[in-house]
Every structure is written in structure tokens, then in C-alpha cells.
Design a protein around this motif. Sequence first.
Motif, PDB file in Angstrom:
ATOM      1  N   PRO A  69      48.489  -7.809 -17.666  1.00  0.00           N
ATOM      2  CA  PRO A  69      49.711  -8.250 -18.361  1.00  0.00           C
ATOM      3  C   PRO A  69      50.763  -7.167 -18.547  1.00  0.00           C
ATOM      4  O   PRO A  69      51.908  -7.473 -18.902  1.00  0.00           O
ATOM      5  CB  PRO A  69      49.179  -8.697 -19.719  1.00  0.00           C
ATOM      6  N   ALA A  70      50.400  -5.890 -18.376  1.00  0.00           N
ATOM      7  CA  ALA A  70      51.290  -4.775 -18.710  1.00  0.00           C
ATOM      8  C   ALA A  70      51.765  -4.915 -20.160  1.00  0.00           C
ATOM      9  O   ALA A  70      51.021  -5.420 -21.004  1.00  0.00           O
ATOM     10  CB  ALA A  70      52.454  -4.689 -17.720  1.00  0.00           C
ATOM     11  N   GLU A  74      47.500  11.745 -29.372  1.00  0.00           N
ATOM     12  CA  GLU A  74      46.833  12.516 -28.330  1.00  0.00           C
ATOM     13  C   GLU A  74      46.257  11.658 -27.206  1.00  0.00           C
ATOM     14  O   GLU A  74      46.029  12.152 -26.099  1.00  0.00           O
ATOM     15  CB  GLU A  74      45.718  13.385 -28.927  1.00  0.00           C
ATOM     16  N   GLU A  75      46.025  10.357 -27.443  1.00  0.00           N
ATOM     17  CA  GLU A  75      45.433   9.513 -26.411  1.00  0.00           C
ATOM     18  C   GLU A  75      46.430   8.548 -25.784  1.00  0.00           C
ATOM     19  O   GLU A  75      46.022   7.577 -25.123  1.00  0.00           O
ATOM     20  CB  GLU A  75      44.244   8.750 -26.988  1.00  0.00           C
ATOM     21  N   VAL A  76      47.718   8.810 -25.939  1.00  0.00           N
ATOM     22  CA  VAL A  76      48.721   7.991 -25.258  1.00  0.00           C
ATOM     23  C   VAL A  76      48.575   8.215 -23.757  1.00  0.00           C
ATOM     24  O   VAL A  76      48.519   9.352 -23.283  1.00  0.00           O
ATOM     25  CB  VAL A  76      50.140   8.360 -25.721  1.00  0.00           C
ATOM     26  N   GLY A  77      48.501   7.124 -23.000  1.00  0.00           N
ATOM     27  CA  GLY A  77      48.217   7.223 -21.571  1.00  0.00           C
ATOM     28  C   GLY A  77      49.293   7.950 -20.786  1.00  0.00           C
ATOM     29  O   GLY A  77      50.483   7.870 -21.094  1.00  0.00           O
ATOM     30  N   GLU A  78      48.846   8.650 -19.749  1.00  0.00           N
ATOM     31  CA  GLU A  78      49.770   9.386 -18.884  1.00  0.00           C
ATOM     32  C   GLU A  78      50.715   8.418 -18.188  1.00  0.00           C
ATOM     33  O   GLU A  78      50.309   7.377 -17.673  1.00  0.00           O
ATOM     34  CB  GLU A  78      48.972  10.178 -17.843  1.00  0.00           C
ATOM     35  N   GLY A  79      52.000   8.756 -18.187  1.00  0.00           N
ATOM     36  CA  GLY A  79      53.000   7.908 -17.557  1.00  0.00           C
ATOM     37  C   GLY A  79      53.445   6.738 -18.416  1.00  0.00           C
ATOM     38  O   GLY A  79      54.197   5.870 -17.941  1.00  0.00           O
ATOM     39  N   SER A  80      52.993   6.687 -19.675  1.00  0.00           N
ATOM     40  CA  SER A  80      53.370   5.593 -20.565  1.00  0.00           C
ATOM     41  C   SER A  80      54.867   5.589 -20.854  1.00  0.00           C
ATOM     42  O   SER A  80      55.527   6.648 -20.858  1.00  0.00           O
ATOM     43  CB  SER A  80      52.624   5.715 -21.905  1.00  0.00           C
ATOM     44  N   SER A  81      55.398   4.414 -21.127  1.00  0.00           N
ATOM     45  CA  SER A  81      56.750   4.322 -21.666  1.00  0.00           C
ATOM     46  C   SER A  81      56.729   4.793 -23.114  1.00  0.00           C
ATOM     47  O   SER A  81      55.808   4.464 -23.869  1.00  0.00           O
ATOM     48  CB  SER A  81      57.263   2.881 -21.581  1.00  0.00           C
ATOM     49  N   ASP A  88      48.154  -1.451 -26.026  1.00  0.00           N
ATOM     50  CA  ASP A  88      49.536  -1.251 -25.606  1.00  0.00           C
ATOM     51  C   ASP A  88      49.849  -1.875 -24.248  1.00  0.00           C
ATOM     52  O   ASP A  88      50.994  -1.846 -23.792  1.00  0.00           O
ATOM     53  CB  ASP A  88      49.894   0.235 -25.586  1.00  0.00           C
ATOM     54  N   GLY A  89      48.827  -2.432 -23.570  1.00  0.00           N
ATOM     55  CA  GLY A  89      49.048  -3.025 -22.255  1.00  0.00           C
ATOM     56  C   GLY A  89      48.900  -2.052 -21.106  1.00  0.00           C
ATOM     57  O   GLY A  89      49.084  -2.437 -19.946  1.00  0.00           O
ATOM     58  N   TYR A  90      48.570  -0.813 -21.399  1.00  0.00           N
ATOM     59  CA  TYR A  90      48.383   0.216 -20.365  1.00  0.00           C
ATOM     60  C   TYR A  90      47.307  -0.239 -19.380  1.00  0.00           C
ATOM     61  O   TYR A  90      46.299  -0.831 -19.774  1.00  0.00           O
ATOM     62  CB  TYR A  90      47.979   1.522 -21.043  1.00  0.00           C
ATOM     63  N   ASP A  91      47.521   0.020 -18.096  1.00  0.00           N
ATOM     64  CA  ASP A  91      46.553  -0.377 -17.071  1.00  0.00           C
ATOM     65  C   ASP A  91      45.166   0.164 -17.389  1.00  0.00           C
ATOM     66  O   ASP A  91      44.957   1.382 -17.455  1.00  0.00           O
ATOM     67  CB  ASP A  91      46.991   0.157 -15.700  1.00  0.00           C
ATOM     68  N   THR A  92      44.234  -0.747 -17.600  1.00  0.00           N
ATOM     69  CA  THR A  92      42.859  -0.409 -17.944  1.00  0.00           C
ATOM     70  C   THR A  92      41.942  -1.389 -17.245  1.00  0.00           C
ATOM     71  O   THR A  92      42.209  -2.592 -17.274  1.00  0.00           O
ATOM     72  CB  THR A  92      42.632  -0.480 -19.470  1.00  0.00           C
ATOM     73  N   PRO A  93      40.870  -0.923 -16.595  1.00  0.00           N
ATOM     74  CA  PRO A  93      39.977  -1.859 -15.902  1.00  0.00           C
ATOM     75  C   PRO A  93      39.483  -2.975 -16.830  1.00  0.00           C
ATOM     76  O   PRO A  93      39.064  -2.722 -17.957  1.00  0.00           O
ATOM     77  CB  PRO A  93      38.818  -0.962 -15.448  1.00  0.00           C
ATOM     78  N   GLY A  94      39.570  -4.195 -16.347  1.00  0.00           N
ATOM     79  CA  GLY A  94      39.078  -5.339 -17.104  1.00  0.00           C
ATOM     80  C   GLY A  94      40.088  -5.986 -18.017  1.00  0.00           C
ATOM     81  O   GLY A  94      39.828  -7.064 -18.572  1.00  0.00           O
ATOM     82  N   TYR A 132      55.894  -3.625 -17.186  1.00  0.00           N
ATOM     83  CA  TYR A 132      55.674  -3.179 -15.797  1.00  0.00           C
ATOM     84  C   TYR A 132      54.611  -2.090 -15.777  1.00  0.00           C
ATOM     85  O   TYR A 132      54.646  -1.154 -16.581  1.00  0.00           O
ATOM     86  CB  TYR A 132      56.952  -2.626 -15.158  1.00  0.00           C
ATOM     87  N   THR A 133      53.674  -2.215 -14.861  1.00  0.00           N
ATOM     88  CA  THR A 133      52.774  -1.129 -14.485  1.00  0.00           C
ATOM     89  C   THR A 133      52.540  -1.257 -12.985  1.00  0.00           C
ATOM     90  O   THR A 133      52.817  -2.300 -12.373  1.00  0.00           O
ATOM     91  CB  THR A 133      51.409  -1.183 -15.203  1.00  0.00           C
ATOM     92  N   THR A 134      52.011  -0.206 -12.385  1.00  0.00           N
ATOM     93  CA  THR A 134      51.733  -0.227 -10.949  1.00  0.00           C
ATOM     94  C   THR A 134      50.770  -1.352 -10.605  1.00  0.00           C
ATOM     95  O   THR A 134      50.938  -2.054  -9.598  1.00  0.00           O
ATOM     96  CB  THR A 134      51.138   1.117 -10.512  1.00  0.00           C
ATOM     97  N   ASN A 135      49.782  -1.560 -11.450  1.00  0.00           N
ATOM     98  CA  ASN A 135      48.758  -2.559 -11.185  1.00  0.00           C
ATOM     99  C   ASN A 135      49.246  -3.970 -11.474  1.00  0.00           C
ATOM    100  O   ASN A 135      48.943  -4.911 -10.738  1.00  0.00           O
ATOM    101  CB  ASN A 135      47.510  -2.265 -12.026  1.00  0.00           C
ATOM    102  N   ALA A 136      50.015  -4.129 -12.527  1.00  0.00           N
ATOM    103  CA  ALA A 136      50.455  -5.467 -12.951  1.00  0.00           C
ATOM    104  C   ALA A 136      51.714  -5.927 -12.246  1.00  0.00           C
ATOM    105  O   ALA A 136      51.974  -7.136 -12.174  1.00  0.00           O
ATOM    106  CB  ALA A 136      50.692  -5.471 -14.460  1.00  0.00           C
ATOM    107  N   GLY A 137      52.508  -4.999 -11.714  1.00  0.00           N
ATOM    108  CA  GLY A 137      53.831  -5.363 -11.248  1.00  0.00           C
ATOM    109  C   GLY A 137      54.715  -5.703 -12.438  1.00  0.00           C
ATOM    110  O   GLY A 137      54.442  -5.297 -13.579  1.00  0.00           O
ATOM    111  N   ASN A 138      55.785  -6.442 -12.191  1.00  0.00           N
ATOM    112  CA  ASN A 138      56.680  -6.841 -13.282  1.00  0.00           C
ATOM    113  C   ASN A 138      56.160  -8.106 -13.950  1.00  0.00           C
ATOM    114  O   ASN A 138      55.747  -9.061 -13.275  1.00  0.00           O
ATOM    115  CB  ASN A 138      58.087  -7.094 -12.744  1.00  0.00           C
ATOM    116  N   THR A 139      56.185  -8.109 -15.276  1.00  0.00           N
ATOM    117  CA  THR A 139      55.782  -9.278 -16.056  1.00  0.00           C
ATOM    118  C   THR A 139      56.842  -9.549 -17.116  1.00  0.00           C
ATOM    119  O   THR A 139      57.539  -8.627 -17.561  1.00  0.00           O
ATOM    120  CB  THR A 139      54.419  -9.058 -16.738  1.00  0.00           C
ATOM    121  N   LEU A 140      56.942 -10.799 -17.525  1.00  0.00           N
ATOM    122  CA  LEU A 140      57.967 -11.153 -18.515  1.00  0.00           C
ATOM    123  C   LEU A 140      57.563 -12.419 -19.244  1.00  0.00           C
ATOM    124  O   LEU A 140      57.124 -13.399 -18.623  1.00  0.00           O
ATOM    125  CB  LEU A 140      59.316 -11.388 -17.814  1.00  0.00           C
TER     126      LEU A 140
END
Length: 394
Positions: free
Chosen positions: A99-100, A129-136, A199-205, A272-280
Amino acid sequence: MITGFSRRMAVPVCSLCVAGTLALAPATAAAGHRAGEPAPPGPRAAMPQPSLLRRPGTQVRPHPGVPEVPDVSALSWLVADAGSGEVLAAADAHRRLPPASTLKTLFALTVLPGLPAGLRHTVRYEELEEVGEGSSLVGVEEGLSYEVSDLWRGVFLSSGNDAVHVLASLGGGWRATAARMQAKARSLGALDTRVVSPDGYDTPGQVSSAFDLAVFGRAGLRDPDFARYCSTAEARFPGDGWSYAIENTNRLLTGEDGVAPYPGLIGIKNGYTTNAGNTLVAAARRGGRTLVVTVMNPQDEEAFAVYEEARALLDWGFAAAGRVDPVGSLDGLRKASRPASVAAPVAAAAAPAPAPGGGGGPWPPSAAVVGLAGLGAGAVALALRTRGRRAARG
């Protein structure tokens, strides 16, 4: 023949008998048949058609003359009436996809009600400290003090994962928040969603669906704070002794980057994430009707295809509303309960509308009829019993 009633007793007893008889009279008159003859069949309630939302491909039940559903490239999409919950059309509505940041709608539904907007909090290092790399990011800084309302504007406008981490900490912690979000999704009948990273960050599952995201967006519109944040185009965000402008990344709302703003758009959330593409997930209001639309991962290579496909679906929805039979309902999978009404677009001043069909009284009409008739009969029985006792004593 019954004798011995006092005049004082006769008036209320007869009045109650008449009330009960008159209350029953419409039903008797409606029957309209002689004794011993079979009663004619009563009107048959219209049976809802079965949901088509589990079927693959585009699903729509148009009446003659309804425009064709637009040809969009999204892997999954849905258009629904936010008031009734009726789904006007959908394609692969329950397909589970990443869902991003549209998952932030569920985060807000879960956490926002428990945190007062004016609560002030000084951010700690461990909260970021655990905010994902490349996060908005919106620019939350360790050691600075923020009001909760500032952080929510950072979530809705800038899709700030840093603000999400701080709010999740205030709401009980990262894992506890994910568990609460999961429970919230289930309670709303959103059964396709699996929450791993709030936060919707790309995570397996981690997955959701067009159906679930529409459920979250519709539920959010009932909360005046949620509706106000998601429809805000611009705001100021506090820095260290100063503030700076932030702008909503939903281009249908702001009209940025050559995307024309959509008339009547209320907002909600893009991602938007690389895995999810654009979502709205977006909502718009026109002519007293509010529609909610979800678009997940358009395959069109145009940079802002997600907005143009949402625009086309909203245009179709407003043209087709009232001229199609629903293919399902956003309430179809939720636990049995009286659905709440959708908040008006001007959410800060709006009060929830009454649920449709409510009469405001504790009894339905049929119960009132039976009650009046029973009350009259009970009064007669009581009078007879009293008369009998007096006769026995005499």
C-alpha cells in the motif's frame, strides 16, 4: 354481558381499547380479504444482489445509457459512494498489494483519536533512530518540542515517516501500534490488510487492497480531525526557532507539477515506494454526493498516471451514480453494527449526519402497534379481575 364498571374506570379503559383497535386497523384493512379466504401475498422486499468484488477483472452493473467505465492501467481500483458504502465499480478489489503511504490512513484511524491535538512533546533520539532509509520526511528533529497537531500535518501533508515514528511512540510503541492497526482493520471488515510497518514503508509481507483502503478513507472522513488534516493543502511546520512551509504531496489537491486540481476534492492520502508503485485513496464531493476512489499501482509509465486515472474514475462515478446497481458494499465484511455517517467535507464544523432510516424513537412502528393493542387488552383484563374480586368480597 359485563356489568358493574364505574364511570370513572370506563373512560380510560375504553380509550385504551379504541387506541389498540385503531392501531391495528390499518393492518386489518390492508389485508382486504374475507374470513376463511387465504390472504393475498404482501409486497416482497427487494433482495440485494450478490457481491462481485471477489471476482477478477472489472465489475460493474450499469443501467442502459450509462457511460462505459474508463480504461485504466492500475492493477486494482475501486469507486464507491462514501455515504452509503455502495461500490459502484471495481477491478480486482481484493487483490493484495503493497500500500505504501496510503497505509497511513489506517495509522491515523488507530492513533489519532487517543492523542489530544494540543499535547506538546519533546522528541527523543530513540524515536527517530529506526526511520527507514529513503523514507519521506517532514523534518522532525531530536530535542525539539512539537504539538501533536504539528506532527499530524507532517504525516498527512509531507507523508513524514519521522512524524509517524514519534506519534507511534506516543501511542504505545511501534509494535503495539502495528498490532492495534491490525485489530482496527479487522473491526472495519478490512481483511486483506497485513500491517508490519505502520508508516507504509516497504516491508516483506505488508499488504492491503483497493477495497480496504477505500474502507479506511471512508472511515477517516467521519472523523473531523482526520478530514481536516487530509484536506489541508499547505501549512507551516516548526523548526528550531522558526517555521517553514510544507505542502500536501497529493497533486489532485494542490494542482502541482502540471496536474490540474480536481474540483470538490476532499483529499485523503497518496503514496509511493519502489515496490508498491504509486498508490492513492481520494475523495471528492459534488452535488451533495461524496465518492471515494482507490487506485493501486498504475502500469502506465506517465509520472502522474495515478492522479489522472483517479480523475477519470471520479468523473465516471459522478456521472454513473444512481444509474448503476452496486457490485458490493464497503460494509459487506465488517462486524454487524449500525454504520456511522460520513462527515461533511468542511470537517472542522461538521457534525455526523443521522444514520439513514432512523426514526428517533425506541420502538419501530410494528412494535408500537402491538404495544397499544396489548395495553388496551391489558386494561380490560385488569378491570375484569378487579370487578371479580369485588363480587367475591360482596
